[in-house]
Motif scaffolding. Structure first.
Motif, mmCIF file in Angstrom:
data_model
loop_
_atom_site.group_PDB
_atom_site.id
_atom_site.type_symbol
_atom_site.label_atom_id
_atom_site.label_comp_id
_atom_site.label_asym_id
_atom_site.label_seq_id
_atom_site.Cartn_x
_atom_site.Cartn_y
_atom_site.Cartn_z
ATOM 1 N N GLY A 127 41.618 57.155 36.754
ATOM 2 C CA GLY A 127 42.940 56.543 36.871
ATOM 3 C C GLY A 127 43.054 55.523 37.989
ATOM 4 O O GLY A 127 44.144 55.193 38.431
ATOM 5 N N LEU A 128 41.934 55.011 38.435
ATOM 6 C CA LEU A 128 41.922 54.035 39.518
ATOM 7 C C LEU A 128 41.408 52.703 38.982
ATOM 8 O O LEU A 128 40.254 52.613 38.555
ATOM 9 C CB LEU A 128 41.029 54.525 40.656
ATOM 10 N N ARG A 176 49.847 51.575 45.011
ATOM 11 C CA ARG A 176 50.347 51.536 43.629
ATOM 12 C C ARG A 176 49.541 50.579 42.753
ATOM 13 O O ARG A 176 49.362 50.816 41.571
ATOM 14 C CB ARG A 176 51.820 51.149 43.597
ATOM 15 N N ILE A 222 46.472 52.123 40.855
ATOM 16 C CA ILE A 222 46.642 53.087 39.783
ATOM 17 C C ILE A 222 46.528 52.384 38.437
ATOM 18 O O ILE A 222 47.211 51.389 38.187
ATOM 19 C CB ILE A 222 47.985 53.820 39.911
#
Length: 67
Positions: free
Chosen positions: A10-11, A61, A64
């Motif tokens: 998720g990065l 943020r 992500i």
């Protein structure tokens, strides 16, 4: 300090879970085309060790992965 194993999910470029095993490496280079996720690996290590990513400032943020 030397990384042994890194799990990323998720990065940025790594939506799905990816595991990088550094245990058998003495010296290595992170290479690849633009957008392959080289900086993301360094960001993941920075975040794991220090809880922040210096190039992102206070907000992570943007790291992500959406979707």
């Amino acid at each position: 300090m030397r990384p042994i194993r890194l799990e990323v999910q998720g990065l940025t470029a790594y939506r799905a879970r990816v595991e990088v095993d550094f245990s058998d490496l003495d010296l290595f280079a992170i290479t690849g085309p633009t957008g392959a996720g080289k900086s993301s690996l360094v960001d993941a290590i920075s975040y794991a060790l220090f809880g922040q990513v210096p190039r992102m400032g206070k907000s992570i943020r943007e790291l992500i992965s959406q979707g």
